[in-house]
Design an enzyme around this catalytic site. Structure first.
Site, PDB file in Angstrom:
ATOM      1  N   GLU A  92       6.902   1.582 -25.106  1.00 42.75           N
ATOM      2  CA  GLU A  92       7.111   0.193 -24.716  1.00 42.75           C
ATOM      3  C   GLU A  92       6.415  -0.113 -23.409  1.00 42.75           C
ATOM      4  OE1 GLU A  92      11.232  -0.886 -26.686  1.00 42.75           O
ATOM      5  OE2 GLU A  92      11.423  -0.132 -24.669  1.00 42.75           O
ATOM      6  N   CYS A 105       4.405  -3.312 -16.617  1.00 39.55           N
ATOM      7  CA  CYS A 105       5.027  -1.995 -16.461  1.00 39.55           C
ATOM      8  C   CYS A 105       4.618  -1.167 -17.686  1.00 39.55           C
ATOM      9  CB  CYS A 105       6.547  -2.173 -16.397  1.00 39.55           C
ATOM     10  SG  CYS A 105       7.437  -0.613 -16.392  1.00 39.55           S
ATOM     11  N   CYS A 112      10.635  11.570 -22.504  1.00 37.40           N
ATOM     12  CA  CYS A 112      10.465  12.142 -21.169  1.00 37.40           C
ATOM     13  C   CYS A 112      11.307  13.408 -21.071  1.00 37.40           C
ATOM     14  CB  CYS A 112      10.887  11.149 -20.093  1.00 37.40           C
ATOM     15  SG  CYS A 112      10.623  11.806 -18.435  1.00 37.40           S
ATOM     16  N   CYS A 116      16.718  12.417 -16.911  1.00 33.13           N
ATOM     17  CA  CYS A 116      17.667  11.941 -15.904  1.00 33.13           C
ATOM     18  C   CYS A 116      18.888  11.331 -16.607  1.00 33.13           C
ATOM     19  CB  CYS A 116      17.008  10.904 -15.004  1.00 33.13           C
ATOM     20  SG  CYS A 116      15.557  11.563 -14.167  1.00 33.13           S
ATOM     21  N   CYS A 119      18.993   7.365 -17.357  1.00 31.47           N
ATOM     22  CA  CYS A 119      17.822   6.690 -17.923  1.00 31.47           C
ATOM     23  C   CYS A 119      17.787   6.851 -19.437  1.00 31.47           C
ATOM     24  CB  CYS A 119      16.565   7.293 -17.294  1.00 31.47           C
ATOM     25  SG  CYS A 119      15.032   6.746 -18.058  1.00 31.47           S
ATOM     26  N   GLU A 162       7.189  10.567 -17.457  1.00 30.90           N
ATOM     27  CA  GLU A 162       6.946  10.991 -16.082  1.00 30.90           C
ATOM     28  C   GLU A 162       5.426  11.128 -15.910  1.00 30.90           C
ATOM     29  OE1 GLU A 162       8.276  11.541 -12.982  1.00 30.90           O
ATOM     30  OE2 GLU A 162       6.185  12.066 -12.663  1.00 30.90           O
ATOM     31  N   ASN A 292      20.990  -0.364 -14.509  1.00 34.73           N
ATOM     32  CA  ASN A 292      21.019  -1.166 -15.731  1.00 34.73           C
ATOM     33  C   ASN A 292      21.812  -0.384 -16.760  1.00 34.73           C
ATOM     34  OD1 ASN A 292      19.388  -3.423 -14.896  1.00 34.73           O
ATOM     35  ND2 ASN A 292      17.691  -1.979 -14.820  1.00 34.73           N
ATOM     36  N   CYS A 335      14.494  -1.827 -16.086  1.00 35.72           N
ATOM     37  CA  CYS A 335      14.225  -0.442 -15.683  1.00 35.72           C
ATOM     38  C   CYS A 335      15.176   0.516 -16.368  1.00 35.72           C
ATOM     39  CB  CYS A 335      14.508  -0.255 -14.193  1.00 35.72           C
ATOM     40  SG  CYS A 335      13.298  -0.902 -13.142  1.00 35.72           S
TER      41      CYS A 335
HETATM   42  N1  SAH Z   1       9.465   8.753 -14.599  1.00 32.48           N
HETATM   43  C1  SAH Z   1       9.137   7.952 -13.498  1.00 32.48           C
HETATM   44  C2  SAH Z   1       8.768   6.530 -13.862  1.00 32.48           C
HETATM   45  C3  SAH Z   1       9.607   5.882 -14.913  1.00 32.48           C
HETATM   46  S1  SAH Z   1      11.268   5.542 -14.480  1.00 32.48           S
HETATM   47  C4  SAH Z   1      10.256   7.971 -12.462  1.00 32.48           C
HETATM   48  O1  SAH Z   1      11.333   8.456 -12.771  1.00 32.48           O
HETATM   49  O2  SAH Z   1      10.017   7.516 -11.360  1.00 32.48           O
HETATM   50  C5  SAH Z   1      11.057   4.125 -13.434  1.00 32.48           C
HETATM   51  C6  SAH Z   1      12.232   3.784 -12.534  1.00 32.48           C
HETATM   52  O3  SAH Z   1      13.348   3.343 -13.309  1.00 32.48           O
HETATM   53  C7  SAH Z   1      12.731   4.966 -11.717  1.00 32.48           C
HETATM   54  O4  SAH Z   1      12.787   4.605 -10.354  1.00 32.48           O
HETATM   55  C8  SAH Z   1      14.122   5.220 -12.228  1.00 32.48           C
HETATM   56  O5  SAH Z   1      14.945   5.717 -11.194  1.00 32.48           O
HETATM   57  C9  SAH Z   1      14.525   3.832 -12.714  1.00 32.48           C
HETATM   58  N2  SAH Z   1      15.597   3.862 -13.708  1.00 32.48           N
HETATM   59  C10 SAH Z   1      15.747   4.735 -14.722  1.00 32.48           C
HETATM   60  N3  SAH Z   1      16.866   4.431 -15.421  1.00 32.48           N
HETATM   61  C11 SAH Z   1      17.424   3.347 -14.852  1.00 32.48           C
HETATM   62  C12 SAH Z   1      18.565   2.543 -15.142  1.00 32.48           C
HETATM   63  N4  SAH Z   1      19.357   2.802 -16.161  1.00 32.48           N
HETATM   64  N5  SAH Z   1      18.820   1.491 -14.328  1.00 32.48           N
HETATM   65  C13 SAH Z   1      18.009   1.199 -13.305  1.00 32.48           C
HETATM   66  N6  SAH Z   1      16.904   1.886 -13.001  1.00 32.48           N
HETATM   67  C14 SAH Z   1      16.609   2.962 -13.758  1.00 32.48           C
HETATM   68 FE1  SF4 Z   2      11.934  10.361 -17.116  1.00 32.26          FE
HETATM   69 FE2  SF4 Z   2      11.762   8.656 -15.030  1.00 32.26          FE
HETATM   70 FE3  SF4 Z   2      13.606   8.300 -16.936  1.00 32.26          FE
HETATM   71 FE4  SF4 Z   2      13.849  10.338 -15.257  1.00 32.26          FE
HETATM   72  S1  SF4 Z   2      13.914   8.148 -14.721  1.00 32.26           S
HETATM   73  S2  SF4 Z   2      14.126  10.420 -17.480  1.00 32.26           S
HETATM   74  S3  SF4 Z   2      11.732  10.888 -14.977  1.00 32.26           S
HETATM   75  S4  SF4 Z   2      11.422   8.169 -17.214  1.00 32.26           S
END
Ligand code: SAH
Ligand code: SF4
Length: 370
Positions: A92, A105, A112, A116, A119, A162, A292, A335
């Site tokens: 996406e 974006c 990934c 995390c 996420c 990532e 989120n 995000c």
């Molecule tokens: N993998 C990379 C880039 C993609 S994630 C990274 O982790 O930086 C992009 C951003 O979205 C990151 O800063 C992450 O902390 C944030 N993010 C992930 N899940 C989220 C959520 N559920 N709510 C708000 N931000 C989130």
């Molecule tokens: Fe991957 Fe970034 Fe999501 Fe962590 S926050 S799972 S590194 S996309």
């Protein structure tokens, strides 16, 4: 012979492709500019190349953008694009219109591996890296759809995946995006966000053309960061911040630290004070992102009062802080919500999410969804 897609190829690779057809190498410049500047998707559009050459090119090469399977449009104008990059493999991208610029974006991987806890992408299996053409292809497709000029464009590499785990392809894509002969997006308007792959940050520091750096920090103690971002067990907060301190910054550039605020996990006034301490001496800004929420995530967003109190403490320590306003939440475009879903918050056509493993002693709060 298989048809090769030239989207993602750099000038030299296109020169080689032209040479293979026994044509002069200078033709490659016209093709390069047609693909990346004029957003051509068919050889018929290259009238200056002549019919004969176009026929030869068509037999061997294509110039296909990614085809959007669906575009979901939010009430706030944000658009979530769903692309099928291989059978059953979806990624996406998100288009976020703003008054003075448009932000795209983009994704770098299907899934990934960093996984995390907060996420949605991290709940998916990691299927593969995207190729350079699939990375820039997202921008070309959205640009063609929205008619956005490259002058208005801001690129954030913050979608699925990532980026520093797909280093070579992401860097080739960044070189293509920022090449003045082609897409000509200023490197100052490209931001790469990483969960903290330290060797990748060190490599990036050596690049002649580097994007802005954003770090997903999200915690102020290793204990909490280990839990939220398992990558922290490999490169902890001190190691990560050390790499940030060594990262060369052009004049007036700063590192962005992203901090997702999660209720009772990382959002206390003590956390805010600790964060200010950790970042001391760095040229930085902080983006606070209220979590989120999604049914796939067992955590709850901090309330606005907590977010504002956290912000105030940082401001009191003279740190530039923005609170990132959620955009496109109603179409699962915000995000951390990207999962290649065919419907907002539907999970059809995807494997079931990985089971959650929470460390003992920490209660996962099941969100009710939004
Ligand atoms: N993998 C990379 C880039 C993609 S994630 C990274 O982790 O930086 C992009 C951003 O979205 C990151 O800063 C992450 O902390 C944030 N993010 C992930 N899940 C989220 C959520 N559920 N709510 C708000 N931000 C989130
Ligand atoms: Fe991957 Fe970034 Fe999501 Fe962590 S926050 S799972 S590194 S996309």
């Amino acid at each position: 012979m298989a048809i090769i897609n030239l989207v993602g190829a750099d000038l030299e690779e296109i020169e080689d492709a032209v040479e293979e057809l026994n044509e002069p190498r200078y033709r490659a410049r016209q093709i390069y500019s047609g693909i990346y500047k004029r957003l051509f998707t068919s050889w018929d559009q290259f009238t200056e190349l002549g019919k004969q050459l176009c026929e030869k090119l068509r037999d061997r090469y294509s110039i296909n953008h990614l085809a959007a399977q669906h575009v979901f449009v939010s009430n706030d104008g944000t658009r979530r694009y769903l692309f099928e990059v291989s059978p059953k493999q979806r990624i996406e991208s998100v288009f976020i219109p703003e008054e003075r610029r448009d932000t795209f974006c983009i994704s770098t991987q299907v899934g990934c591996a960093v996984a995390c806890l907060f996420c949605v992408t991290g709940r998916l299996p990691m299927l593969r890296n995207l190729m350079p053409g699939e990375i820039v292809g997202q921008i070309l497709a959205m640009q063609a759809d929205r008619g956005t000029s490259s002058k208005r464009l801001n690129i954030v590499i913050m979608g699925m995946g990532e980026p520093l785990n797909n280093y070579a392809n992401v860097m080739q894509a960044i070189r293509l995006m920022t090449d003045e002969k082609g897409m000509s997006i200023s490197p100052r308007r490209v931001t790469l966000s990483t969960s903290g792959i330290v060797p990748g940050i060190q490599r990036l520091a050596e690049e002649p053309v580097a994007p802005n750096l954003a770090i997903s920090l999200n915690a102020t103690t290793d204990h909490v960061r280990d839990l939220l971002m398992p990558i922290n067990k490999k490169w902890n907060i001190a190691t990560l911040l050390e790499a940030c301190r060594k990262f060369p910054l052009a004049q007036r550039r700063r590192i962005t630290f992203e901090y997702v605020l999660i209720e009772n996990m990382n959002d206390s006034p003590e956390d805010a004070r600790r964060l200010a301490g950790l970042l001391q001496g760095l040229r930085k800004k902080v983006n606070l992102i209220p979590l989120n929420m999604d049914p796939w995530i067992p955590l709850k967003a901090s309330g606005m009062e907590r977010v504002l109190a956290f912000q105030e403490i940082l401001v009191g320590r003279h740190i530039t802080v923005n609170i990132r306003r959620p955009r496109g939440g109603d179409v699962s475009a915000a995000c951390g919500m990207l999962a290649g879903r065919e419907r907002p918050r539907g999970d059809i056509a995807l494997p079931p999410p990985k089971p959650l493993r929470l460390a003992r002693g920490v209660k996962g709060q099941r969100s009710k969804g939004v």
